[in-house]
Design a protein around this motif. Structure first.
Motif: not given
Length: 162
Positions: A20, A75-77
């Motif tokens: 993350k 919030t993204h990987n």
């Protein structure tokens, strides 16, 4: 860098792990614009009208030391390269700058050339280190980093025999 670049062998997923974006830290690693980088700077923006904070990452490519930047939603990987470090005893260097290295099992390799990212840049500097190491009954140790199918000698120092 290695005489034979292995970049392109396998896919990015096999050389990286997802993490993350908000959990990345300064001095950690991240794949920034397809470059394996060590993070040197991180700035987080406030959430915008769509509710997501963005993180601006600045890193140094671990093989070229060129600055690379990227932006990701917190919030993204992001992909984090798997970086391996291995130590070798330096036995010598040829006139082209390729080092002869020996690992802990006694296996020899001579496919890595010193580059500008290493703290030792010439045979003369290496010979001085080897002379100092011999006086102290020590060895010259090279640390090799491997990531994304590439590898390079990152540092050379005096240390205990492997």
């Amino acid at each position: 860098m290695s005489r034979k670049s292995r970049r392109g062998e396998g896919d990015v997923a096999s050389n990286t792990v997802p993490q993350k974006c908000s959990s990345l830290r300064k001095s950690g690693f991240a794949l920034l614009n397809q470059n394996p980088c060590k993070i040197i700077e991180m700035n987080t923006s406030a959430p915008g009208k769509h509710g997501h904070a963005k993180i601006h990452l600045v890193g140094l490519n671990i093989f070229s030391e060129k600055k690379v930047d990227d932006i990701c939603v917190s919030t993204h990987n992001m992909q984090v390269p798997i970086v391996k470090r291995q130590e070798y005893e330096v036995l010598g260097m040829d006139h082209d700058g390729y080092c002869t290295l020996m690992d802990i099992n006694g296996h020899l390799r001579s496919d890595l050339k010193l580059t500008n990212i290493c703290n030792v840049h010439s045979k003369v500097e290496l010979d001085r280190l080897r002379d100092r190491a011999e006086e102290d009954q020590m060895a010259v140790i090279a640390t090799v980093w491997t990531a994304m199918g590439d590898e390079a000698v990152k540092s050379i120092r005096i240390g205990k025999h492997i």
